[in-house]
Enzyme design. Sequence first.
Site, PDB file in Angstrom:
ATOM      1  N   GLU A 146       8.886   9.597   3.813  1.00  0.00           N
ATOM      2  CA  GLU A 146       8.780   8.297   4.494  1.00  0.00           C
ATOM      3  C   GLU A 146       9.724   7.270   3.882  1.00  0.00           C
ATOM      4  O   GLU A 146       9.599   6.938   2.694  1.00  0.00           O
ATOM      5  CB  GLU A 146       7.347   7.764   4.399  1.00  0.00           C
ATOM      6  CG  GLU A 146       7.167   6.402   5.061  1.00  0.00           C
ATOM      7  CD  GLU A 146       5.791   5.799   4.803  1.00  0.00           C
ATOM      8  OE1 GLU A 146       5.402   4.899   5.562  1.00  0.00           O
ATOM      9  OE2 GLU A 146       5.117   6.229   3.840  1.00  0.00           O
ATOM     10  N   GLU A 245      -1.926   1.759   9.655  1.00  0.00           N
ATOM     11  CA  GLU A 245      -1.850   1.500   8.219  1.00  0.00           C
ATOM     12  C   GLU A 245      -1.608   0.009   8.003  1.00  0.00           C
ATOM     13  O   GLU A 245      -0.513  -0.417   7.649  1.00  0.00           O
ATOM     14  CB  GLU A 245      -0.746   2.343   7.576  1.00  0.00           C
ATOM     15  CG  GLU A 245      -0.842   2.359   6.055  1.00  0.00           C
ATOM     16  CD  GLU A 245       0.287   3.130   5.402  1.00  0.00           C
ATOM     17  OE1 GLU A 245       0.017   3.819   4.412  1.00  0.00           O
ATOM     18  OE2 GLU A 245       1.440   3.030   5.871  1.00  0.00           O
TER      19      GLU A 245
END
Length: 270
Positions: A146, A245
């Site tokens: 990521e 998130e």
Amino acid sequence: MPRFAANLTMMYKEHDFLDRFAAASADGFQAVEYLFPYAYEAAELRRRLDDHGLEQVLFNAPAGAWEAGERGVAALPGREAEVRSGVDRALEYAAALDCPRVHLMAGLVRPDATPAERAKHRDTYLTHLGWAAERAAAADVNILIEPINGRDMPGYFLSTQAEAHAMVREVGASNLKVQLDLYHCQIVEGDLTATLRRDLPTGRVGHLQIAGVPDRGEPDRGELDVHHLFDVVDELGFDGWTGCEYNPRAGTSEGLRWLSDYRSHRGGGA
């Protein structure tokens, strides 16, 4: 319609962690993600998932001394044994939880690192990613990487989509994917619609995440037109999960108006 997973590290903090599974299910979520499972027995987490009809879709491999500020070790030379033991531990949990994705964090590098030092970090990360992907393939698990913005995580080794996709191509493992967090991507690069249209059709994106920019609250506040972005994801036929998130501004359930609005807009569940 995009499928949304509640991030139990950041959402439902008004509940103890193990009680967040029930809260997410009560709000209509069918899947969850979180940073780390290792403070709990896998059997207990499995029971919470089963009791509330939830899928576990993502968590991170052990990421070094987190409380001391480390943010992964996979790109750090000299930490090879720790990376390998961490991946094996993550795969044990993934098997117990039927979780198909594990994020392997790169780690922090010094801001004054020379090009040669950065190249060594990159080579180290590539080596570990190749090993982890091979190890995970036998368990039918995808390893994810990521890009993370440098404002929230100064010094994180991986920051752009192009870097991440180049590494995935270089390793060449079919189960190594990019975790595209639209919050981080907007801060670093912007141009999210073009990014989605460019990268989702490649098959290299294994997971999406969303939060409002710039404050990482609910995604419908701030710079992002999330209805538009979700429609683009839907149009492109992405069948993975989108992790929520973000840090709710007030209560988590009270802040889910954005999700109910999108359900009404498109029809369907979480």
